[in-house]
Enzyme design. Structure first.
Site, PDB file in Angstrom:
ATOM      1  N   LYS A  73     -10.498 -27.511 -11.317  1.00  0.00           N
ATOM      2  CA  LYS A  73     -10.108 -26.668 -12.454  1.00  0.00           C
ATOM      3  C   LYS A  73      -8.660 -26.222 -12.273  1.00  0.00           C
ATOM      4  O   LYS A  73      -8.228 -25.934 -11.145  1.00  0.00           O
ATOM      5  CB  LYS A  73     -11.068 -25.461 -12.504  1.00  0.00           C
ATOM      6  CG  LYS A  73     -10.909 -24.558 -13.712  1.00  0.00           C
ATOM      7  CD  LYS A  73     -12.014 -23.502 -13.710  1.00  0.00           C
ATOM      8  CE  LYS A  73     -11.912 -22.500 -14.836  1.00  0.00           C
ATOM      9  NZ  LYS A  73     -13.000 -21.507 -14.819  1.00  0.00           N
TER      10      LYS A  73
ATOM     11  N   SER B  50     -15.769 -20.882 -18.727  1.00  0.00           N
ATOM     12  CA  SER B  50     -14.450 -21.424 -18.963  1.00  0.00           C
ATOM     13  C   SER B  50     -14.157 -22.725 -18.196  1.00  0.00           C
ATOM     14  O   SER B  50     -13.112 -23.321 -18.404  1.00  0.00           O
ATOM     15  CB  SER B  50     -13.401 -20.377 -18.552  1.00  0.00           C
ATOM     16  OG  SER B  50     -13.536 -20.081 -17.164  1.00  0.00           O
TER      17      SER B  50
ATOM     18  N   SER C   7     -18.822 -18.738 -15.701  1.00  0.00           N
ATOM     19  CA  SER C   7     -17.978 -19.851 -16.138  1.00  0.00           C
ATOM     20  C   SER C   7     -18.281 -21.216 -15.533  1.00  0.00           C
ATOM     21  O   SER C   7     -17.793 -22.224 -16.026  1.00  0.00           O
ATOM     22  CB  SER C   7     -16.519 -19.526 -15.883  1.00  0.00           C
ATOM     23  OG  SER C   7     -16.040 -18.780 -16.965  1.00  0.00           O
TER      24      SER C   7
HETATM   25  N1  GLN Z   1     -16.801 -15.128 -20.126  1.00  0.00           N
HETATM   26  C1  GLN Z   1     -16.369 -14.260 -19.075  1.00  0.00           C
HETATM   27  C2  GLN Z   1     -14.973 -13.791 -19.327  1.00  0.00           C
HETATM   28  O1  GLN Z   1     -14.353 -14.250 -20.247  1.00  0.00           O
HETATM   29  C3  GLN Z   1     -16.498 -14.922 -17.728  1.00  0.00           C
HETATM   30  C4  GLN Z   1     -15.438 -15.903 -17.446  1.00  0.00           C
HETATM   31  C5  GLN Z   1     -15.538 -16.533 -16.110  1.00  0.00           C
HETATM   32  O2  GLN Z   1     -16.600 -16.570 -15.487  1.00  0.00           O
HETATM   33  N2  GLN Z   1     -14.414 -17.044 -15.641  1.00  0.00           N
HETATM   34  O3  GLN Z   1     -14.481 -12.961 -18.617  1.00  0.00           O
END
Ligand code: GLN
Length: 660
Positions: free
Chosen positions: A210, A305, A329
């Protein structure tokens, strides 16, 4: 002996079988081979013959069918599964391997056989087997055996993945493809294999990372204008560990800007498309339901994400990928893309070099096509890192998961608060089915309560934005990446740099966080949220102290939704919905894994989540592997995508994923 007009096999010969080959009888008849197992099939009786080839250790099932075969693929695959159940190794990974060959590949093989039928030679058969084994559809462990046995070279594997990356470019899974680096690494791996000095299970295996992990000499953007063009001078510890094991870095994957999001739709490089949007399984269902909309405008999100990493693994462009998991994510996109997504215990894996979102919750995540592969990667990554003081001090031994697990002594907890009104009926029914599966094998399945669950999302909002406000202070235009042109004053330069560098989501979180951290708000928001976090974490402690070994929950509310649907809600609302089952785990620092269970009626993957005790990642993965074995999640069938979308990628025709 199987009598129903399909096959003949000597069970005794099957203990060390390497390959079962099912070819059409008529085709086989033409080859004039003598060495098939069992009596010659009378011409009139069957149209199939099971062939047994001994090529090394047990490998899997290849179903080769000629074009004219009346048997549908479904029947052939279940036949192959039946053979394996009857004579194969008890380890269902073998069976998985069978299903890992997309039927399109199988049928391409069939076509090749058919065309060559008259001039058929045994060597053909072996070269086809060899080519099939090159398929990136193999899971990581299988391919590492193939590498060790010399059936495939790291360079061949690397080129195959690079070619798939190009063919699936429209998925937008990668931000940077590190082709030269990967080929160089492959060359080195090849030298090691030639000298018999491979570094381990990951030597020569393509992986992706990532784009929020620092990679030395390779641009690391966090999908943000702020870091566009930034080339770190060092590798994140996890990246270095993978490279030290000989893994090939194929590239950096797409994400929501700074990992803030749950769709992989909010980064500067545009959204990631879910490979399942183009799968045969989904397309067929859409046709049945007579959807007339334009297929391509109706593609599905990957979840996020770490959507780029999930799509990269799902589309066979690499064997494992790193994601990050702060609120779900890794698990969320894993569930939507039909792959395994592991969030290890907080502190088990180093965060050094992972550009932080919420330091107290971030964990490097692992995305793979099977649970065994996730365990292999975790074994390599886990352990103390002097550069991350939050990592555990005790040494961690690498582990392999048992093939056979007795689940009858397990206690599985079903948290009642996770049965929310928004949960789709399909996910609900699969969740119940999974619980029944454990119960039918003798496990104790009990309802448990995590009473503070409903506070988790709002509590996360306060803690996340507060840490974000602090974390993002480092991006001031002086040290990293973007700097605006303004030279009016230092303050004006900071402000303009940050306005230009960050998107609305990041800026919004910085503002909220700074509000919660204001002197007059600190006690009421930040400190209160920390207290609530403790209550949420204690809920889990209480449940595990009561004798529960593992919790079983949904990963997401439903299957992946179309992009057009997803963007109707803003980032914050979406995260609040999408992290509902995953987020509390990060507050408590526990390990959790999403395992694909089945396809929805729409033909899309649905995953379930297992949550374990802190630092009991191995036990968690053992349970997950058992479950994976039972459910036999189908392989994504992407061949049509490759053909249909050929115009999208410069009219290039992909004859086959693995036969070329
Ligand atoms: N959806 C959550 C956020 O936007 C978690 C994101 C993540 O786990 N990186 O903070």
């Amino acid at each position: 002996m199987i009598k129903d007009g399909c096959a003949h096999v000597k069970p005794a010969a099957a203990t060390d079988l390497s390959v079962f080959l099912l070819v059409t009888w008529s085709l086989w008849w033409q080859t004039g081979h003598e060495d098939h197992v069992g009596p010659d099939p009378p011409r009139s009786e069957s149209n199939c013959l099971l062939r047994v080839q001994e090529v090394g250790k047990i490998r899997g099932v290849f179903v080769l069918v000629d074009e004219g075969s009346p048997l549908p693929n479904r029947v052939l695959v279940s036949l192959a599964a039946f053979f394996l159940r009857t004579w194969g190794d008890s380890d269902l990974r073998v069976l998985r391997l069978c299903s890992l060959y997309p039927s399109a590949v199988i049928f391409s093989a069939g076509k090749a056989l058919h065309r060559g039928a008259l001039g058929w030679k045994a060597e053909w058969l072996f070269s086809i087997i060899r080519l099939l084994r090159l398929s990136p559809a193999l899971d990581g462990l299988e391919v590492s055996v193939a590498l060790k046995q010399g059936q495939v070279t790291p360079t061949e594997l690397c080129q195959r993945c690079l070619s798939l990356i190009k063919k699936t470019k429209f998925l937008n899974a990668y931000i940077t493809v590190s082709e030269e680096v990967a080929l160089k690494q492959a060359e080195e791996a090849e030298k090691r294999y030639k000298k018999g000095r491979s570094l381990g299970d990951l030597d020569g295996i393509p992986i992706a990372v990532k784009d929020n992990f620092s990679t030395s000499g390779i641009e690391t953007t966090c999908a943000s204008n702020m870091l566009k063009g930034y080339v770190p001078p060092y590798n994140a510890t996890v990246v270095q560990k993978l490279l030290d094991q000989g893994a090939l870095l194929m590239g950096k994957t797409n994400l929501d800007e700074f990992a803030m999001g749950s769709g992989s739709t909010d980064g500067i490089f545009g959204p990631v498309k879910n490979p399942w949007s183009y799968s045969k399984q989904y397309r067929e269902k859409r046709k049945q339901n007579s959807h007339s909309e334009n297929e391509d405008s109706n593609w599905l999100i990957t979840g996020g994400s770490s959507g780029g990493s999930a799509a990269a693994v799902s589309a066979f462009t690499c064997f494992a990928a790193l994601g990050s998991d702060t609120g779900g994510s890794t698990r969320n996109p894993a569930a939507h893309c039909g792959v395994v997504g592991l969030k290890p215990s907080y502190g088990l894996v180093s965060r050094h070099g992972l550009i932080p979102l919420v330091n107290s919750m971030d964990v490097p995540g692992i995305l793979t096509r099977c649970v065994d592969d996730a365990a292999t990667v975790l074994g390599i990554l886990a352990g103390h890192d002097p550069k991350d003081s939050t990592t555990i001090q005790d040494p961690v031994k690498p582990f392999t998961l048992p093939s056979l697990t007795d689940v009858s002594k397990l206690c599985i907890g079903i948290p009642k608060e996770y049965l929310t009104p928004e949960l789709s009926s399909e996910v609900h029914s699969l969740w119940s089915k999974a619980a029944n599966l454990f119960e039918s094998e003798g496990a104790k399945v009990i309802e448990v309560s995590l009473p503070h669950t409903s506070y988790s999302i709002v509590c996360y909002h306060v803690l996340c934005t507060s840490e974000v406000a602090s974390n993002m202070a480092r991006f001031d235009g002086l040290e990293y990446g973007h700097r605006c042109d303004s030279s009016v004053s230092t303050e004006a330069m900071y402000a303009a740099t940050r306005r230009e560098g960050f998107n609305d989501v990041v800026r919004g979180r910085i503002l909220s966080g700074n509000f919660f951290l204001l002197k007059e708000n600190y006690e009421n928001y930040f400190v209160k949220a920390q207290k609530v976090r403790r209550l949420i974490a204690n809920d889990f402690v209480n449940v595990f102290n009561s004798g529960v070994d593992v919790l079983l929950t949904p990963t997401t509310l439903s299957e992946a939704v179309p992009y057009t649907e997803f963007i109707k809600e803003d980032n914050r609302t979406r995260s609040a919905q999408d992290d509902i089952f995953t987020q509390a785990v990060n507050m408590a620092g526990l390990p959790a894994v999403s395992v694909p269970m089945a396809l929805s009626t729409q033909g899309l993957p649905i995953g379930l989540q297992f949550i374990g005790r802190a630092f009991c990642d191995q036990q968690l993965l053992t349970v997950a592997k058992w479950f994976e074995k039972q459910v036999q999640f189908p392989v994504i069938q992407l061949q049509e995508l490759m053909d249909d979308c050929s115009s999208v990628f410069e009219n290039e025709k992909l004859a086959s994923v693995s036969l070329k």
